[in-house]
Design an enzyme around this catalytic site. Sequence first.
Site, mmCIF file in Angstrom:
data_model
loop_
_atom_site.group_PDB
_atom_site.id
_atom_site.type_symbol
_atom_site.label_atom_id
_atom_site.label_comp_id
_atom_site.label_asym_id
_atom_site.label_seq_id
_atom_site.Cartn_x
_atom_site.Cartn_y
_atom_site.Cartn_z
ATOM 1 N N GLY A 69 46.517 42.356 48.001
ATOM 2 C CA GLY A 69 45.430 41.569 47.823
ATOM 3 C C GLY A 69 45.513 40.417 48.643
ATOM 4 O O GLY A 69 44.515 40.022 49.343
ATOM 5 N N ASN A 145 40.564 36.498 37.628
ATOM 6 C CA ASN A 145 41.924 36.965 37.270
ATOM 7 C C ASN A 145 42.140 36.331 35.983
ATOM 8 O O ASN A 145 43.142 36.836 35.163
ATOM 9 C CB ASN A 145 42.996 36.749 38.309
ATOM 10 C CG ASN A 145 42.929 35.407 38.734
ATOM 11 O OD1 ASN A 145 41.727 35.141 39.472
ATOM 12 N ND2 ASN A 145 43.940 34.634 39.024
ATOM 13 N N GLN A 173 40.769 42.282 40.444
ATOM 14 C CA GLN A 173 40.822 42.233 39.276
ATOM 15 C C GLN A 173 39.695 43.102 38.329
ATOM 16 O O GLN A 173 39.571 43.320 37.275
ATOM 17 C CB GLN A 173 40.778 40.917 38.520
ATOM 18 C CG GLN A 173 42.211 40.079 38.911
ATOM 19 C CD GLN A 173 43.300 40.673 38.042
ATOM 20 O OE1 GLN A 173 43.366 41.475 37.258
ATOM 21 N NE2 GLN A 173 44.426 39.944 38.584
ATOM 22 N N SER A 193 43.649 45.969 45.492
ATOM 23 C CA SER A 193 45.110 45.817 45.257
ATOM 24 C C SER A 193 45.680 46.720 44.306
ATOM 25 O O SER A 193 45.271 46.901 43.241
ATOM 26 C CB SER A 193 45.788 44.217 44.865
ATOM 27 O OG SER A 193 47.175 44.481 44.670
ATOM 28 N N HIS A 195 48.762 47.438 42.798
ATOM 29 C CA HIS A 195 49.522 47.114 41.457
ATOM 30 C C HIS A 195 48.584 46.641 40.449
ATOM 31 O O HIS A 195 49.197 46.192 39.508
ATOM 32 C CB HIS A 195 50.664 46.241 41.964
ATOM 33 C CG HIS A 195 50.189 44.675 42.105
ATOM 34 N ND1 HIS A 195 50.584 43.841 41.236
ATOM 35 C CD2 HIS A 195 49.858 44.130 43.263
ATOM 36 C CE1 HIS A 195 50.530 42.572 41.507
ATOM 37 N NE2 HIS A 195 49.803 42.655 42.898
ATOM 38 N N THR A 231 53.136 50.733 61.604
ATOM 39 C CA THR A 231 53.414 52.083 60.838
ATOM 40 C C THR A 231 52.922 51.927 59.499
ATOM 41 O O THR A 231 53.611 51.096 58.795
ATOM 42 C CB THR A 231 54.760 52.677 60.840
ATOM 43 O OG1 THR A 231 55.013 52.690 62.461
ATOM 44 C CG2 THR A 231 55.036 53.947 60.406
ATOM 45 N N CYS A 320 50.946 33.743 40.074
ATOM 46 C CA CYS A 320 51.808 32.810 41.050
ATOM 47 C C CYS A 320 51.558 31.397 40.694
ATOM 48 O O CYS A 320 52.047 30.656 41.613
ATOM 49 C CB CYS A 320 50.986 33.180 42.358
ATOM 50 S SG CYS A 320 49.297 33.507 42.155
HETATM 51 C C1 LIG Z 1 41.729 38.016 42.022
HETATM 52 C C2 LIG Z 1 43.031 38.364 42.797
HETATM 53 N N1 LIG Z 1 43.095 38.283 44.351
HETATM 54 C C3 LIG Z 1 44.062 38.424 45.161
HETATM 55 C C4 LIG Z 1 45.551 38.722 44.213
HETATM 56 C C5 LIG Z 1 46.696 38.802 45.116
HETATM 57 O O1 LIG Z 1 46.975 40.366 45.138
HETATM 58 P P1 LIG Z 1 48.362 40.767 45.545
HETATM 59 O O2 LIG Z 1 49.275 40.363 44.630
HETATM 60 O O3 LIG Z 1 48.320 42.490 45.925
HETATM 61 O O4 LIG Z 1 48.659 39.955 46.886
HETATM 62 C C6 LIG Z 1 45.623 38.615 42.941
HETATM 63 C C7 LIG Z 1 46.879 38.880 42.134
HETATM 64 O O5 LIG Z 1 46.942 38.371 41.196
HETATM 65 C C8 LIG Z 1 44.313 38.417 42.206
HETATM 66 O O6 LIG Z 1 44.386 38.456 41.006
#
Ligand SMILES: Cc1ncc(COP(=O)(O)O)c(C=O)c1O
Length: 382
Positions: A69, A145, A173, A193, A195, A231, A320
Site C-alpha cells: 500500500g 483504517n 482497507q 495491499s 496483507h 524482477t 505505524c
Molecule cells: C489505508 C491504508 N493505506 C495504506 C497502508 C499501507 O499499506 P502497506 O502496509 O501495505 O504499506 C495502510 C496500512 O495500514 C492503510 O491502512
Amino acid sequence: MIYLDNNSTTPVLPEVIEAMLPCFAESFGNPSSIHACGRRALAHMKEARQQVAALLDCEPAEVTFTSGGTEGDNLALKGMLNPGDHLIVSAIEHSAILAVCHWLEKQGCEITRVGVNAHGQVEPETIRAALRKNTRLISVMMANNETGVLQPVEEIGRIAAEADVWFHTDAVQAAGKVPISTKKIGCDLLTLSAHKIHGPQGVGALFLRQGTPLRPQLHGGHQERRRRPGTENVPAIVGLGAASRIAQAGLTDGSIERLGSLRDRLESAIASLVPETRVNGCGAPRVPNTSNILFEHTGGEALVLALDELGIAVSRGAACSAGAADPSSVLMAMGLSGEQSRSSLRISLGKQSTADEIEKAIAAISDCVGKLRQNSTICWSK
Ligand SMILES: Cc1ncc(COP(=O)(O)O)c(C=O)c1O
C-alpha cells in the site's frame, strides 16, 4: 491468542500459502525469461493479475504489482504530480498519503487537506469547493483504517470527472470488506495491499486506468510495462492473487455478513455493559469488520496492554503510529478531544474471528475498562 487487529495485518490463509508454494519450487523462474521455467512463473503471475483485476472490476493490463500500500500510494501521487500542481486530499488519509503530501509541498506542489464531518466522512461538496485551475489530482481513501468509515468515492469520482481532474483512491482497507468497482467509482488510480486481505506482507497492486500518464518512480527493466521495474516477487504476487480470489468470493458467500453481525454484537454488548462509551463513526456507513470505540476516562494504551496480558490483540489506531503517544489525527479531525482520542480503541475482525472469541473479548474489555477506571479514580482521589 484472540487476534482482533486485522486492520494492522491479517493472518495469511492456508489456501494462500498453498498457492504460493509452487513458486518457491518448480515455478521459481524469472517471469521475464523465455524458457519453460520462466514461462511457468509468468503463467502464475498472469493468473494473479486476472484475479486482482476481477476483484477491482478492471482489465488485467490496468494492474501494476507493487511492494504494498505504501508504494502504491507513493507511486500514485509522485507519479502524477509536477511542481506547481495542486492536489486535494482528505485530512484522514493514511500516513502513506499524508507523508507524501509533506514531501510534495517541498517540491513545489500545492496541497489542500479537506476536513471530515463528525461521523468521519468527507463531504463531496468540500472537494468541489477546493478545486482550483491547477488541480491535477484528488486522492481520497475508500475506507478509513481507524474507524472503517466508508468515503463517498463515487460522488468524488463524478466531481473529478466533471472537473477533468485525475482521481486516486486508497482502497487498502476497503478491499475484501465491500465490493470495489473501479468503473463505478470512476477512479483513475487505486491502491491495494495484500496483507490486509489475508495475503502476504510486502506486496500490493496499483490500478491504473488505461491512458493515465503515470511517471515511474523506479528506473530499470521493462517489467510491469516499465511502470514499476525490477524482477517481480512472484510468490508474493501469487499470494495476492489467491487472496483476491478468496476476498471476492467472500463478498457473496455470507462471510461478510457474518463478520458484520459479530462486529454488531460486540458493539451492542459493550454499549450495554460499559457506561460512557461511544462508537466513533457510527453515524456513517462503515466496513463490516471495524469498530472504533471511545471508552471515556480510560487510557487507550493502558487498555491495549491490559488486553494483551489476557491474550487479546487490539490497537489504539494505525499500526505505524499506534505506539506513539500522539492522539489520532483521524479522531481529532472528527472533533474528538486529545483525551477522547487517546481513550479510543480499534477492534478489527478478520475471516478467522469466531463468535466465541467475540464473547471472550466483550467480557475482557468490560472487565479491563472497569478496573482501569477504578484505578484512575483511586489515583485522582489520592
Ligand atoms: C489505508 C491504508 N493505506 C495504506 C497502508 C499501507 O499499506 P502497506 O502496509 O501495505 O504499506 C495502510 C496500512 O495500514 C492503510 O491502512
